[in-house]
Design an enzyme around this catalytic site. Structure first.
Site, short mmCIF file in Angstrom:
data_model
loop_
_atom_site.label_atom_id
_atom_site.label_comp_id
_atom_site.label_asym_id
_atom_site.label_seq_id
_atom_site.Cartn_x
_atom_site.Cartn_y
_atom_site.Cartn_z
N GLU A 14 38.48 49.84 44.32
CA GLU A 14 39.91 50.08 44.53
C GLU A 14 40.61 49.45 43.33
O GLU A 14 40.77 48.23 43.29
CB GLU A 14 40.38 49.44 45.84
N GLY A 63 40.63 45.31 42.53
CA GLY A 63 41.10 44.53 41.38
C GLY A 63 41.39 45.44 40.20
O GLY A 63 41.66 46.64 40.37
N SER A 64 41.30 44.87 39.01
CA SER A 64 41.69 45.62 37.81
C SER A 64 40.58 46.58 37.37
O SER A 64 39.40 46.34 37.65
CB SER A 64 41.97 44.62 36.68
N PRO A 65 40.96 47.66 36.66
CA PRO A 65 39.94 48.58 36.14
C PRO A 65 38.93 47.87 35.22
O PRO A 65 37.75 48.19 35.23
CB PRO A 65 40.76 49.61 35.36
N ARG A 66 39.42 46.87 34.44
CA ARG A 66 38.52 46.17 33.52
C ARG A 66 37.40 45.47 34.29
O ARG A 66 36.22 45.68 34.01
CB ARG A 66 39.30 45.13 32.70
N VAL A 67 37.76 44.68 35.31
CA VAL A 67 36.73 43.97 36.07
C VAL A 67 35.95 44.96 36.95
O VAL A 67 34.74 44.81 37.14
CB VAL A 67 37.35 42.83 36.91
N GLY A 68 36.63 46.00 37.41
CA GLY A 68 35.95 47.03 38.22
C GLY A 68 34.76 47.62 37.46
O GLY A 68 33.68 47.84 38.03
N CYS A 112 49.58 47.30 43.46
CA CYS A 112 48.78 48.31 42.75
C CYS A 112 49.43 49.69 42.79
O CYS A 112 49.29 50.46 41.85
CB CYS A 112 47.38 48.39 43.35
P1 NAD Z 1 41.07 41.06 38.76
O1 NAD Z 1 40.26 42.27 38.47
O2 NAD Z 1 41.40 40.15 37.66
O3 NAD Z 1 40.38 40.17 39.91
C1 NAD Z 1 39.94 40.70 41.13
C2 NAD Z 1 38.80 39.87 41.68
O4 NAD Z 1 37.69 39.94 40.79
C3 NAD Z 1 39.10 38.38 41.87
O5 NAD Z 1 38.54 37.95 43.09
C4 NAD Z 1 38.42 37.72 40.69
O6 NAD Z 1 37.96 36.41 40.96
C5 NAD Z 1 37.24 38.63 40.45
N1 NAD Z 1 36.81 38.66 39.04
C6 NAD Z 1 37.57 38.40 37.94
N2 NAD Z 1 36.83 38.52 36.82
C7 NAD Z 1 35.59 38.86 37.22
C8 NAD Z 1 34.37 39.12 36.54
N3 NAD Z 1 34.30 39.06 35.22
N4 NAD Z 1 33.28 39.45 37.28
C9 NAD Z 1 33.34 39.54 38.61
N5 NAD Z 1 34.47 39.28 39.31
C10 NAD Z 1 35.57 38.95 38.63
O7 NAD Z 1 42.40 41.64 39.46
P2 NAD Z 1 43.67 40.84 39.94
O8 NAD Z 1 44.42 40.36 38.75
O9 NAD Z 1 43.32 39.88 41.00
O10 NAD Z 1 44.50 42.04 40.64
C11 NAD Z 1 45.33 42.89 39.93
C12 NAD Z 1 44.69 44.24 39.68
O11 NAD Z 1 44.17 44.77 40.88
C13 NAD Z 1 45.68 45.27 39.19
O12 NAD Z 1 45.07 46.06 38.19
C14 NAD Z 1 45.97 46.10 40.43
O13 NAD Z 1 46.44 47.40 40.16
C15 NAD Z 1 44.65 46.09 41.10
N6 NAD Z 1 44.79 46.30 42.54
C16 NAD Z 1 44.31 47.43 43.12
C17 NAD Z 1 44.47 47.65 44.47
C18 NAD Z 1 43.97 48.90 45.17
O14 NAD Z 1 43.94 48.91 46.39
N7 NAD Z 1 43.58 49.94 44.46
C19 NAD Z 1 45.12 46.70 45.24
C20 NAD Z 1 45.58 45.55 44.62
C21 NAD Z 1 45.41 45.34 43.28
#
Ligand code: NAD
Length: 477
Positions: free
Chosen positions: A219, A197-202, A253
């Site tokens: 990731e 997911g996103s760096p912020r949530v990561g 991504c």
């Molecule tokens: P996101 O971080 O918003 O959400 C990802 C997951 O985290 C979802 O299942 C969501 O329900 C969960 N989530 C959201 N907020 C949360 C919180 N506060 N605490 C715990 N879990 C939470 O990301 P997104 O919008 O679904 O995806 C887009 C991002 O993911 C982009 O930054 C993209 O570059 C990245 N991405 C990376 C890869 C990779 O393989 N490196 C692949 C796809 C997407």
């Protein structure tokens, strides 16, 4: 905690306990044959649900069927086949060479399942990025909870159906829901958390898991730049970039985020970009809007973010090489290529994650590399160039998760390459053997055959004292 969320928490604890108990009973028998059976069942079930997968993605964000086949179904099926072919080798204990100081011993590394895993997935490739890590988890012998994204609900529903049909409920469970569900799950003692997911949530995930010293793979995303050098094959570069950028409507991504192009070839390159958009998506705005090969934006929030980004850039002097009106109702944003952007604009500062491509001219390659080095480390970097010296210079200087030379995106499909980021773009790696390792603990095993060690035990007097001195001197060389 209100009544509903405490009931939810109890439910989650039950699921966790069921998987953990399943692990305990499987520990002895979850060997090669059982893992292969699980992977084969998953492969069969995905095949049987192909039509529903295609429909689900079309309903979530208008994803074209061919793109779903190529970027959702194919990566998972190849991940499964690759695991089936290589699992025996991955699972084998590996003998290591005996070092000088360890003469008389034998060392091995035995990969063991970490235990119960939590996979949190994003919406942009809702099947591939849930099932891909799950294949690695099953190959490694772990049970797993999969938490798909709430933003792609039709895909989450079909994912849940596939997992229920394919695998026993004490091995894999799909739990649908948003951030609150993810956070509650993160507090349970999973042995490994695999987050995409996103760096912020990561960062939030890493912090939460870190509190209990859990292990994590991240990731993440960010801006993946492309460099088009002065000797690039411009037609090939333009086609690749347009395809890589506008597939999934730019919501990838590792999509090319922006392009740095050598000033000397800027004009012909822009012409090739325009021609490539016309060839793939249609000659004019109407044809592009009607193209069946171009996806829509996932939700209105992202639609508004992207249209605002474009408006802000154009309001501050950027010009559109391709583009046109967007449509909020269908969440359509045309393939938009921008020139004349600057580093203060959001398009150059934030991850774009949509069908917008700024093209930025450069004179000296090192200024581009300095700029990349000054920012967060990219998940992917791409260079289009025929001059080997230029390619080698970029390859050795720039630090990124991956480097694509005259190609974009395709490294995702190469299962003998690790897939992952560095720093803000991620931590750890996925795919093939790297995925298997993410969910395995590599246990070090040391066995002594004869025991010279006892000569080094106290009391340190006389010959023993001399021996410790000699040993330290000889072995320390
Ligand atoms: P996101 O971080 O918003 O959400 C990802 C997951 O985290 C979802 O299942 C969501 O329900 C969960 N989530 C959201 N907020 C949360 C919180 N506060 N605490 C715990 N879990 C939470 O990301 P997104 O919008 O679904 O995806 C887009 C991002 O993911 C982009 O930054 C993209 O570059 C990245 N991405 C990376 C890869 C990779 O393989 N490196 C692949 C796809 C997407």
């Amino acid at each position: 905690m209100d009544g509903e969320s405490s009931a939810q928490m109890i439910g989650m604890r039950r699921v966790f306990a069921r998987l953990a108990n399943g692990n305990a009973t499987r520990r002895v028998q979850f060997g090669l044959a059982e893992r292969r059976t699980a992977l084969l069942a998953l492969r069969r079930t995905i095949r049987a649900h192909e039509r529903e997968i295609i429909d689900a993605l079309a309903s979530d964000f208008g994803k074209p069927p061919s793109e779903t086949r190529l970027t959702e179904i194919l990566p998972v099926q190849t991940e499964i086949s690759h695991a089936l072919r290589n699992l025996r080798r991955w699972m084998r204990p590996r003998r290591v060479r005996t070092t000088r100081a360890m003469l008389g011993t034998r060392g091995r590394i035995l990969p063991q399942p970490k235990g119960t895993a939590l996979i949190i997935a994003p919406w942009n490739y809702p099947l591939a990025l849930s099932l891909g890590p799950l294949v690695s988890a099953l190959a490694a012998g772990c049970a797993a909870v999969v938490k798909p994204s709430e933003l792609a609900p039709a895909s989450a529903a079909i994912l849940s159906e596939i997992l229920t049909d394919a695998l026993p409920e004490d091995l894999t469970v799909c739990l649908e829901g948003g951030p609150e569900i993810a956070q509650s799950l993160l507090d349970l003692p999973f042995d490994h958390v695999f987050f995409t997911g996103s760096p912020r949530v990561g960062a939030l995930v890493a912090e939460r898991v870190g509190r209990r010293l859990g292990s994590v793979t991240l990731e993440l995303g960010g801006k993946s730049p492309v460099i088009v050098g002065p000797n690039a094959d411009l037609k090939q570069a333009a086609r690749m970039i347009v395809w890589g950028k506008f597939a999934n409507a730019g919501q990838t991504c590792i999509a090319p985020d922006h392009v740095f192009v050598a000033k000397s070839i800027e004009a012909p390159f822009l012409a090739e970009l325009k021609a490539a958009v016309a060839k793939m998506y249609g000659r004019d705005e109407a044809a592009q809007a009607a193209s069946r090969d171009f996806a829509r934006i996932i939700d209105f929030k992202h639609f508004a973010r992207l249209t605002e980004m474009i408006a802000q850039a154009q309001g501050s002097g950027a010009r559109a090489l391709t583009g046109g009106p967007s449509d909020a109702e269908t969440r359509y944003i045309p393939p938009t290529i921008l020139m004349g952007t600057d580093p203060d604009m959001a398009v150059e500062r934030e991850e774009i994650f949509g069908p917008v491509l700024p093209v930025i001219p450069f004179v000296r390659l090192d200024t581009v590399l300095d700029r990349i080095e000054a920012g967060p480390r990219p998940l992917a970097l791409y260079i289009f160039e025929r001059d080997r010296a230029v390619i080698d210079h970029v390859a050795s200087r720039a630090i990124s998760g991956a480097l694509g030379i005259n190609v974009v995106l395709a490294h995702f499909l190469h299962l003998n390459l690790p897939f992952g980021g560095i720093g803000r773009s991620g931590q750890g790696a996925a795919h093939g053997e790297w995925g298997f390792r993410a969910f395995s603990h590599e246990k070090a095993i040391l066995e002594t055959r004869f025991a010279p060690l006892r000569l080094l035990m106290p009391p340190y007097r006389g010959s023993r004292k001399r021996l410790t001195k000699i040993m330290t001197r000889i072995l320390g060389r």
